[in-house]
Design a protein around this motif. Structure first.
Motif, PDB file in Angstrom:
ATOM      1  N   SER A 110       0.838  -1.203   0.000  1.00  0.00           N
ATOM      2  CA  SER A 110       0.000   0.000   0.000  1.00  0.00           C
ATOM      3  C   SER A 110       0.877   1.259   0.000  1.00  0.00           C
ATOM      4  CB  SER A 110      -0.921  -0.010   1.208  1.00  0.00           C
ATOM      5  OG  SER A 110      -0.148   0.173   2.365  1.00  0.00           O
ATOM      6  N   TYR A 111       0.243   2.378  -0.249  1.00  0.00           N
ATOM      7  CA  TYR A 111       0.953   3.646  -0.390  1.00  0.00           C
ATOM      8  C   TYR A 111       1.531   4.118   0.938  1.00  0.00           C
ATOM      9  CZ  TYR A 111       1.446   8.709  -1.114  1.00  0.00           C
ATOM     10  OH  TYR A 111       1.920  10.003  -1.183  1.00  0.00           O
ATOM     11  N   SER A 112       2.851   4.220   1.012  1.00  0.00           N
ATOM     12  CA  SER A 112       3.428   4.811   2.223  1.00  0.00           C
ATOM     13  C   SER A 112       4.326   5.981   1.844  1.00  0.00           C
ATOM     14  CB  SER A 112       4.178   3.765   3.048  1.00  0.00           C
ATOM     15  OG  SER A 112       5.360   3.410   2.405  1.00  0.00           O
ATOM     16  N   PRO A 113       3.771   7.174   1.990  1.00  0.00           N
ATOM     17  CA  PRO A 113       4.439   8.382   1.509  1.00  0.00           C
ATOM     18  C   PRO A 113       5.821   8.587   2.127  1.00  0.00           C
ATOM     19  CG  PRO A 113       2.507   8.930   2.859  1.00  0.00           C
ATOM     20  CD  PRO A 113       2.458   7.473   2.597  1.00  0.00           C
ATOM     21  N   GLY A 114       5.953   8.286   3.414  1.00  0.00           N
ATOM     22  CA  GLY A 114       7.224   8.531   4.085  1.00  0.00           C
ATOM     23  C   GLY A 114       8.388   7.886   3.352  1.00  0.00           C
ATOM     24  N   GLU A 115       8.229   6.609   3.066  1.00  0.00           N
ATOM     25  CA  GLU A 115       9.305   5.862   2.406  1.00  0.00           C
ATOM     26  C   GLU A 115       9.628   6.412   1.022  1.00  0.00           C
ATOM     27  OE1 GLU A 115       8.987   1.398   1.979  1.00  0.00           O
ATOM     28  OE2 GLU A 115       8.034   1.765   3.930  1.00  0.00           O
ATOM     29  N   ILE A 116       8.556   6.582   0.249  1.00  0.00           N
ATOM     30  CA  ILE A 116       8.742   7.047  -1.126  1.00  0.00           C
ATOM     31  C   ILE A 116       9.398   8.423  -1.144  1.00  0.00           C
ATOM     32  CG2 ILE A 116       7.520   7.799  -3.196  1.00  0.00           C
ATOM     33  CD1 ILE A 116       5.392   5.680  -2.567  1.00  0.00           C
ATOM     34  N   ILE A 139      -4.335  10.273  -4.244  1.00  0.00           N
ATOM     35  CA  ILE A 139      -2.965   9.779  -4.449  1.00  0.00           C
ATOM     36  C   ILE A 139      -2.905   8.266  -4.191  1.00  0.00           C
ATOM     37  CG2 ILE A 139      -0.579   9.914  -3.637  1.00  0.00           C
ATOM     38  CD1 ILE A 139      -1.032  12.883  -3.107  1.00  0.00           C
ATOM     39  N   LYS A 140      -3.588   7.832  -3.148  1.00  0.00           N
ATOM     40  CA  LYS A 140      -3.618   6.400  -2.858  1.00  0.00           C
ATOM     41  C   LYS A 140      -4.193   5.613  -4.038  1.00  0.00           C
ATOM     42  CE  LYS A 140      -5.685   6.372   1.172  1.00  0.00           C
ATOM     43  NZ  LYS A 140      -6.308   5.939   2.447  1.00  0.00           N
ATOM     44  N   LYS A 141      -5.264   6.150  -4.563  1.00  0.00           N
ATOM     45  CA  LYS A 141      -5.934   5.496  -5.692  1.00  0.00           C
ATOM     46  C   LYS A 141      -5.001   5.431  -6.898  1.00  0.00           C
ATOM     47  CE  LYS A 141     -10.050   6.425  -8.526  1.00  0.00           C
ATOM     48  NZ  LYS A 141     -11.246   7.279  -8.579  1.00  0.00           N
ATOM     49  N   LEU A 142      -4.361   6.546  -7.183  1.00  0.00           N
ATOM     50  CA  LEU A 142      -3.425   6.603  -8.308  1.00  0.00           C
ATOM     51  C   LEU A 142      -2.319   5.569  -8.123  1.00  0.00           C
ATOM     52  CD1 LEU A 142      -2.482   8.232 -10.861  1.00  0.00           C
ATOM     53  CD2 LEU A 142      -1.137   9.644  -9.305  1.00  0.00           C
ATOM     54  N   TYR A 143      -1.796   5.518  -6.921  1.00  0.00           N
ATOM     55  CA  TYR A 143      -0.698   4.602  -6.625  1.00  0.00           C
ATOM     56  C   TYR A 143      -1.167   3.148  -6.769  1.00  0.00           C
ATOM     57  CZ  TYR A 143       3.272   2.567  -4.135  1.00  0.00           C
ATOM     58  OH  TYR A 143       4.376   1.831  -3.810  1.00  0.00           O
ATOM     59  N   ASP A 144      -2.373   2.875  -6.319  1.00  0.00           N
ATOM     60  CA  ASP A 144      -2.945   1.544  -6.374  1.00  0.00           C
ATOM     61  C   ASP A 144      -3.124   1.050  -7.808  1.00  0.00           C
ATOM     62  OD1 ASP A 144      -4.644  -0.709  -5.165  1.00  0.00           O
ATOM     63  OD2 ASP A 144      -5.968   0.206  -6.674  1.00  0.00           O
ATOM     64  N   ALA A 158      -2.076   1.756 -19.542  1.00  0.00           N
ATOM     65  CA  ALA A 158      -0.651   2.094 -19.589  1.00  0.00           C
ATOM     66  C   ALA A 158      -0.454   3.511 -20.117  1.00  0.00           C
ATOM     67  CB  ALA A 158       0.094   1.087 -20.461  1.00  0.00           C
ATOM     68  N   GLU A 159      -1.123   3.797 -21.205  1.00  0.00           N
ATOM     69  CA  GLU A 159      -1.005   5.134 -21.785  1.00  0.00           C
ATOM     70  C   GLU A 159      -1.521   6.191 -20.808  1.00  0.00           C
ATOM     71  OE1 GLU A 159      -2.357   7.049 -25.987  1.00  0.00           O
ATOM     72  OE2 GLU A 159      -3.961   6.389 -24.657  1.00  0.00           O
ATOM     73  N   GLY A 160      -2.633   5.864 -20.173  1.00  0.00           N
ATOM     74  CA  GLY A 160      -3.245   6.804 -19.244  1.00  0.00           C
ATOM     75  C   GLY A 160      -2.324   7.146 -18.097  1.00  0.00           C
ATOM     76  N   LEU A 161      -1.756   6.138 -17.460  1.00  0.00           N
ATOM     77  CA  LEU A 161      -0.872   6.417 -16.320  1.00  0.00           C
ATOM     78  C   LEU A 161       0.431   7.057 -16.769  1.00  0.00           C
ATOM     79  CD1 LEU A 161      -1.386   3.423 -13.879  1.00  0.00           C
ATOM     80  CD2 LEU A 161      -2.413   5.690 -13.862  1.00  0.00           C
ATOM     81  N   PRO A 201       5.504  15.266  -6.957  1.00  0.00           N
ATOM     82  CA  PRO A 201       6.682  14.691  -7.615  1.00  0.00           C
ATOM     83  C   PRO A 201       7.106  13.326  -7.088  1.00  0.00           C
ATOM     84  CG  PRO A 201       7.313  16.494  -6.171  1.00  0.00           C
ATOM     85  CD  PRO A 201       5.830  16.502  -6.227  1.00  0.00           C
ATOM     86  N   HIS A 202       6.955  13.097  -5.789  1.00  0.00           N
ATOM     87  CA  HIS A 202       7.498  11.852  -5.241  1.00  0.00           C
ATOM     88  C   HIS A 202       6.748  10.638  -5.757  1.00  0.00           C
ATOM     89  CE1 HIS A 202       8.075  15.135  -2.266  1.00  0.00           C
ATOM     90  NE2 HIS A 202       9.292  14.638  -2.163  1.00  0.00           N
ATOM     91  N   VAL A 203       5.449  10.666  -5.621  1.00  0.00           N
ATOM     92  CA  VAL A 203       4.677   9.486  -6.009  1.00  0.00           C
ATOM     93  C   VAL A 203       4.745   9.288  -7.530  1.00  0.00           C
ATOM     94  CG1 VAL A 203       2.430  10.631  -6.205  1.00  0.00           C
ATOM     95  CG2 VAL A 203       2.537   8.220  -5.586  1.00  0.00           C
TER      96      VAL A 203
END
Length: 813
Positions: A2-8, A633-638, A708-711, A723-725
RNA sequence: GCGGAUGUGGUGAAAUUGGUAUACACGCCAGACUUAGGAUCUGGUGCUUCACGGCGUGGAGGUUCGAGUCCUCUCAUCCGCACCA
């Protein structure tokens, strides 16, 4: 996972720093962009206003960097100023130690936001190396007569224990502490900004459409240009004798020469030399002298509140045209600092003069037709009671009267400005010392350039009483740079606005040259003007006027080449509000950026600030909307699980189903929009919304290539904002290929098989129809009519309008 | 008083620049999954009306086939300057 902003965020911040990813390139053949957010005062902690300011600037910097521009995006510290001394008084910390400790802390805070600042160009304005060059500029300006020292009436704040510039007085109070400002006579250093009044006004035209109209008019009003007639009132013989021949008369300035025949008295400011002479020689009643002194001691606010007060001075002047004797009064509403501190009074055509005249029963003489008895008429009209000028329209008469005065050598047409010279002396410790020496034999002498910087003493006691430099036992002792005899060093320091008037040039100067010069002309020629400057409106006059002036002054004394304006484009960001009020510590309605980043990550903080409102508008804080940004952001990352290929796929658009086509169109809509947003409108909120729409549309279909194109495109578009994610997703999915260069808009995706058109009758929407993309006008109209049959009964269609791809409007009777 | 700006759902705000008003998000309502939900997902949500419909971009006019957008007047709010002769 799952999305963990701290690490990224940690990972990428470290990587960027190691790669020195944000340093500008040394190659002046590259196309450049200079993106500058106003530098912060190191108060101790970042606030949300900073986060907003730097998120906006960073988005722009990253956008252009990705397009292979050479980008200068620097940060530094506006580090001198009162708060450092207040901290010293309150907590016993040395201003220098306090300041640099704050800088260290805030630098870390900025780093956690992932802002793409150059690390090598950072400096603090209290660095001695910065002071050194600033002192050189000041000396040069003195030599070129742009800087002078004089004793005059100044704005004094007793709380801050220092003089204030005009621009630092807000409604008669100190801009920092809100204490009422007193008027005081004392010596100080001034920069001759008035010399540039006209240029500063004229060059505002170069900024039209690039700065907000608000800031432009504020500056223009502040400069306050007005044209009129200046002439001399000669004292009557008796009055001249009364004043022992000390005065011949006095100058007045008027913007209403057309009313010259309506003058029935004149009024002087309490500070006027003639008034002073009358007082000195006791030519007025003791009671009156007392009252005048009282007025002179009042603050401007007090004077305004007091209403109109004045006294007959018992002297008269001669009207230059009629030869009549006219009484001279002193009045509390006449400003000493404008137009020579004296006015001709025409009560019939000026509200203030009328009020005063009514109060003291002074005569009235109407000279323009159109007004009513018993009030001042300030409108236009034809001249009466004006001898040779009778019958002329007053608007025309202005020029006529000026001509007449010039012909008779009685006066001349002049331009006057409200702008007053910039007082730059501050009686404070934590500032750049003014590099001059007082020598009994030589007078005021600038320090030798090789002795610069004149640094502050470290051992200093800051009590809040008096000027710490003045109180220092030895610091001010020195020798005269000219004759070598014992002399006293100047203990005033420079207004901190001097530092922020040239920092944009220091950033542009290659740090490798920082020891050798203050400003490198070639570097400045390449980088300036600043392509985009971002900051709050509170600087609309102060900083922005000073920096514009300093640019012109530095040019004229030879430190930069021809440059008219420092900031080509200005974005004034709105305030950050909580419950409708500005966030402030005293109100306790603040949101701590550190806590926000800790909880959600920098990307969420940045996304929210740019999504909640367009940058120019006020930003109302909303905790659950922050959650919403985080969710996105979570959704995007997922959704990274939807992609397996690492390339931008080549898609056969015609083979797609409807949902897939819609998804592509939404993605490319966002891409199309992004150019406008990043380069022109800065309405990041709409770009983010478009990306959200695109992601929503992608979710409604399953085609892996479309995903793929979309992301590929969405992470490209959002990288400047989050920028990070985006860097993380881009690396994992596309080997970071989509974060370089430009993406092309494929027009084919906007071609649809069928269109939904609205059908309106007399402009009122009644239904909608689905038509083939290639359908003929006749077919569409026919379908439209069929769809709204029930509204067409008993009516005749008199006109059919087809707006391509939008709607059909049927006009019926 | 002078100058600058802004008025759109319950809220933050969109509207390709004269062409289907309210995109996107928050909030709210309902449902699903859950021991539970302040987690997640799905659907709904301008006002009014049982409905057909009517009304809706601060207000009043105007131009136009068509106005949030253009014009005139007006009201309200915010900001700046404020006795500058």
């Amino acid at each position: 996972m799952s999305y963990s902003p701290g690490e990224i965020e940690n990972k990428w911040q470290t990587k960027w720093s190691e790669q020195e990813a944000f340093e500008p390139k040394d190659d002046k053949t590259l196309e450049k962009k200079y993106i500058l957010s106003m530098f912060p005062f190191p108060s101790g902690r970042l606030h949300m206003g900073h986060v907003r300011n730097y998120s906006i600037g960073d988005a722009m910097a990253r956008y252009y960097r990705k397009q292979d521009y050479n980008v200068l995006h620097p940060i530094g510290w506006d580090a001198f100023g009162m708060p450092a001394e207040n901290a010293a008084i309150k907590h016993g910390r040395h201003p220098k130690e306090w300041t640099y400790a704050n800088i260290d802390y805030m630098r870390k805070e900025l780093a956690t936001l992932g802002l793409s600042f150059s690390e090598t160009r950072e400096f603090a304005t209290c660095d001695e190396l910065y002071t050194k060059w600033e002192q050189e500029f000041i000396i040069k300006m003195f030599e070129e007569k742009l800087l002078y020292r004089e004793s005059t009436t100044v704005n004094w704040c007793e709380d801050c224990h220092t003089v204030l510039a005009n621009e630092q007085v807000e409604e008669g109070c100190c801009w920092r502490c809100d204490n009422e400002v007193e008027l005081k006579e004392m010596p100080g250093y001034y920069l001759d900004i008035r010399k540039y009044a006209d240029e500063l006004l004229e060059d505002l035209k170069l900024l039209e459409g690039k700065w907000s109209p608000q800031v432009l008019t504020m500056q223009s009003n502040w400069i306050g240009k007005s044209q009129g007639l200046e002439f001399d009132f000669k004292l009557s013989t008796a009055s001249k004798e009364k004043l022992k021949g000390e005065f011949e008369g006095f100058d007045v300035f008027t913007t209403r020469p057309d009313t010259i025949y309506g003058v029935t008295y004149t009024a002087l400011a309490p500070e006027h030399p003639i008034v002073k002479a009358l007082i000195k020689n006791a030519l007025l009643e003791a009671k009156v002298i007392e009252e005048i002194k009282n007025i002179a001691n009042m603050t401007e606010v007090e004077r305004a509140k007091a209403g109109k007060v004045g006294f007959d001075l018992g002297i008269t002047v001669i009207h230059p045209l009629t030869g009549e004797e006219i009484p001279v009064w002193v009045a509390n509403f006449v400003l000493a600092s404008y137009g020579g501190g004296a006015v001709m009074s025409v009560p019939t055509h000026d509200e203030r003069d009328f009020e005063f005249a009514t109060q003291y029963d002074l005569p009235l003489k109407y000279v323009i037709e159109g007004g009513k008895e018993g009030e001042a008429y300030t409108g236009e009209g034809v001249l009466i009671n004006s001898e040779e000028l009778n019958g002329i329209k007053n608007t025309k008469a202005k020029a006529e009267v000026i001509k007449l005065f010039e012909e008779k050598a009685l006066g001349k047409g002049t331009t006057n400005y409200k702008l007053r010279n910039w007082g730059i002396s501050r009686q404070r410790y934590w500032g750049a010392p003014i590099p001059f020496v007082h020598c009994e034999a030589c007078g005021l002498v600038p320090e030798k350039v090789e002795n610069l910087p004149i640094a502050l003493p470290e051992d200093v006691e800051i009590t809040g009483e008096g000027n710490p430099l003045e109180n220092h036992p030895t610091w001010s002792k020195c020798t005269c740079p000219k004759c070598g005899s014992e002399a006293k060093r100047e203990t005033d320091t420079l207004d901190t606005f001097v530092q922020s008037s040239w920092y944009q040039f220091r950033y542009a100067t290659d740090p490798k040259k920082w020891n050798a010069c203050g400003i490198d002309k070639e570097d400045v020629n390449y980088w300036l003007g600043v392509d985009q400057y971002i900051g709050g409106v509170e600087h609309a006059i102060l900083h922005l006027l000073y920096a514009r002036f300093f640019t012109k002054a530095l040019r004229d004394v030879g430190f930069i080449d021809d440059l008219k304006e420092p900031f080509n484009n200005l974005l004034t960001q709105g305030m950050v509000l909580m419950d409708g009020a500005k966030m402030s510590k005293s109100k306790g309605n603040t949101v701590d950026p550190d806590a926000l980043v800790e909880k959600y990550g920098a990307d969420t903080a940045r996304l929210f600030t740019l999504f909640a409102a367009p940058p120019q508008k006020e930003l109302e804080w909303n905790d659950s909307a922050v959650e919403g940004a985080f969710r996105f952001i979570k959704k995007l990352y997922d959704r990274r699980s939807k992609v397996s290929s690492k390339e931008l796929p080549i898609i056969d658009h015609s083979s797609l189903n409807k949902e897939e086509k819609i998804a592509r169109a939404k993605v490319y809509d966002a891409l199309k929009k992004s150019i406008d947003v990043y380069e022109k409108t800065f309405t990041f909120n709409t770009l983010i919304a478009a990306c959200m729409e695109a992601l929503n549309a992608l979710d409604k279909q399953e085609n892996e290539q479309v995903w793929a194109e979309g992301l590929y495109i969405i992470t490209h578009l959002l990288e400047p904002i989050i920028p990070h994610v985006c860097a993380e997703l881009s690396e994992e999915l596309f080997d970071s290929k989509n974060l370089q260069g430009k993406l092309e808009v494929l027009e084919e995706v906007f071609v649809q098989d069928s269109l939904t058109l609205g059908v309106a009758i007399n402009g009122k929407r009644r239904n909608e129809i689905e038509v083939d993309a290639g359908a003929s006008k006749e077919d569409i109209i026919a379908m439209a009519k069929a769809s709204v049959e029930k509204w067409l009964e008993d009516k005749t269609v008199v006109k059919e309008i087809l707006v391509p791809k939008k709607m059909v409007n049927l006009v019926v009777k």
